[in-house]
Design a protein around this motif. Structure first.
Motif, PDB file in Angstrom:
ATOM      1  N   SER A 121       0.847  -1.199   0.000  1.00  0.00           N
ATOM      2  CA  SER A 121       0.000   0.000   0.000  1.00  0.00           C
ATOM      3  C   SER A 121       0.883   1.250   0.000  1.00  0.00           C
ATOM      4  N   ARG A 122       0.278   2.343  -0.370  1.00  0.00           N
ATOM      5  CA  ARG A 122       1.002   3.619  -0.357  1.00  0.00           C
ATOM      6  C   ARG A 122       1.450   3.990   1.056  1.00  0.00           C
ATOM      7  N   ASP A 123       0.706   3.549   2.051  1.00  0.00           N
ATOM      8  CA  ASP A 123       1.076   3.813   3.447  1.00  0.00           C
ATOM      9  C   ASP A 123       2.418   3.192   3.810  1.00  0.00           C
ATOM     10  N   GLU A 124       2.815   2.165   3.076  1.00  0.00           N
ATOM     11  CA  GLU A 124       4.085   1.493   3.348  1.00  0.00           C
ATOM     12  C   GLU A 124       5.277   2.191   2.687  1.00  0.00           C
ATOM     13  N   MET A 125       4.979   3.149   1.818  1.00  0.00           N
ATOM     14  CA  MET A 125       6.039   3.859   1.095  1.00  0.00           C
ATOM     15  C   MET A 125       6.277   5.222   1.730  1.00  0.00           C
ATOM     16  N   TYR A 126       7.457   5.774   1.472  1.00  0.00           N
ATOM     17  CA  TYR A 126       7.737   7.123   1.962  1.00  0.00           C
ATOM     18  C   TYR A 126       6.684   8.076   1.415  1.00  0.00           C
ATOM     19  N   PRO A 127       6.271   9.062   2.195  1.00  0.00           N
ATOM     20  CA  PRO A 127       5.201   9.960   1.762  1.00  0.00           C
ATOM     21  C   PRO A 127       5.599  10.901   0.619  1.00  0.00           C
ATOM     22  N   PHE A 128       6.878  10.997   0.330  1.00  0.00           N
ATOM     23  CA  PHE A 128       7.332  11.919  -0.723  1.00  0.00           C
ATOM     24  C   PHE A 128       7.497  11.238  -2.086  1.00  0.00           C
ATOM     25  N   ILE A 129       7.027   9.994  -2.208  1.00  0.00           N
ATOM     26  CA  ILE A 129       7.135   9.233  -3.448  1.00  0.00           C
ATOM     27  C   ILE A 129       5.954   9.543  -4.363  1.00  0.00           C
ATOM     28  N   SER A 130       6.210   9.578  -5.675  1.00  0.00           N
ATOM     29  CA  SER A 130       5.155   9.714  -6.687  1.00  0.00           C
ATOM     30  C   SER A 130       4.877   8.334  -7.286  1.00  0.00           C
ATOM     31  N   TYR A 131       3.812   8.230  -8.059  1.00  0.00           N
ATOM     32  CA  TYR A 131       3.400   6.929  -8.582  1.00  0.00           C
ATOM     33  C   TYR A 131       3.111   7.004 -10.075  1.00  0.00           C
ATOM     34  N   VAL A 132       3.423   5.895 -10.764  1.00  0.00           N
ATOM     35  CA  VAL A 132       3.088   5.738 -12.174  1.00  0.00           C
ATOM     36  C   VAL A 132       2.338   4.413 -12.321  1.00  0.00           C
ATOM     37  N   PRO A 133       1.406   4.308 -13.282  1.00  0.00           N
ATOM     38  CA  PRO A 133       0.646   3.062 -13.432  1.00  0.00           C
ATOM     39  C   PRO A 133       1.536   1.837 -13.642  1.00  0.00           C
ATOM     40  N   THR A 134       2.507   1.954 -14.568  1.00  0.00           N
ATOM     41  CA  THR A 134       3.468   0.871 -14.792  1.00  0.00           C
ATOM     42  C   THR A 134       4.838   1.481 -15.063  1.00  0.00           C
ATOM     43  N   ALA A 135       5.862   0.825 -14.563  1.00  0.00           N
ATOM     44  CA  ALA A 135       7.227   1.301 -14.812  1.00  0.00           C
ATOM     45  C   ALA A 135       7.570   1.186 -16.292  1.00  0.00           C
ATOM     46  N   ASN A 136       7.186   0.070 -16.903  1.00  0.00           N
ATOM     47  CA  ASN A 136       7.498  -0.115 -18.315  1.00  0.00           C
ATOM     48  C   ASN A 136       6.827   0.938 -19.179  1.00  0.00           C
ATOM     49  N   GLY A 137       5.578   1.254 -18.866  1.00  0.00           N
ATOM     50  CA  GLY A 137       4.886   2.312 -19.598  1.00  0.00           C
ATOM     51  C   GLY A 137       5.603   3.644 -19.453  1.00  0.00           C
ATOM     52  N   GLU A 138       6.052   3.940 -18.230  1.00  0.00           N
ATOM     53  CA  GLU A 138       6.783   5.187 -17.971  1.00  0.00           C
ATOM     54  C   GLU A 138       8.066   5.241 -18.791  1.00  0.00           C
ATOM     55  N   LEU A 139       8.796   4.128 -18.810  1.00  0.00           N
ATOM     56  CA  LEU A 139      10.057   4.085 -19.566  1.00  0.00           C
ATOM     57  C   LEU A 139       9.822   4.223 -21.065  1.00  0.00           C
ATOM     58  N   ILE A 140       8.787   3.586 -21.574  1.00  0.00           N
ATOM     59  CA  ILE A 140       8.464   3.686 -23.002  1.00  0.00           C
ATOM     60  C   ILE A 140       8.138   5.127 -23.371  1.00  0.00           C
TER      61      ILE A 140
END
Length: 152
Positions: A121-140
């Protein structure tokens, strides 16, 4: 005719050899010149190996410190697969380094697909992190937009 062609090739190569064999003066070389107004690079991390993650964060900082790129660099770090530990709270391995990079303008992106697959969950990540649907999509998308893709 074959003899003339062979003779021509030999004469041509003989003329080119001194040009090709010239040693480069190391003191005259200073690296590539940054002539563009902006440079963009995205680092990708997909391993939980802490030494690889630490190395990647150091490489990003080194790029930000390069005097040729000062004020000209857009950077993103995309994390997916086992590398989620880099952004996971409670581990504390990289929190200070990540916060420093973010303050310097580095986008810190986490793959939501990895989070779903690993039941994070997002609660488990540092609060200053952003999110993308998929890493591969972001890289493409980034690559098609002209970003350099760097994999440490």
């Amino acid at each position: 005719m074959k003899k003339i062609a062979c003779l021509f090739v030999l004469v041509f190569l003989g003329a080119m050899l001194p040009i090709m064999a010239q040693p480069i003066d190391p003191s005259a070389f200073h690296g590539a010149e940054a002539t563009k107004p902006r440079y963009r690079a995205v680092y990708q991390l997909n391993t939980g190996d802490t030494s690889v993650i630490r190395h990647a964060l150091a490489n990003i900082q080194n790029s930000l410190n390069d005097p040729r790129l000062k004020g000209k660099l857009d950077m993103e770090l995309v994390v997916y697969s086992g590398a989620f530990v880099a952004y996971q709270k409670g581990k504390g391995y990289f929190e200070k380094e990540l916060q420093s990079l973010q303050k310097q303008g580095v986008i810190l992106a986490m793959c939501e697909n990895t989070m779903k697959m690993r039941k994070l969950s997002r609660d488990e990540m540092y609060p200053f992190i952003s999110y993308v649907p998929t890493a591969n999509g972001e890289l493409i998308i980034r690559q098609q937009d002209g970003w350099a893709i760097i994999r440490p």
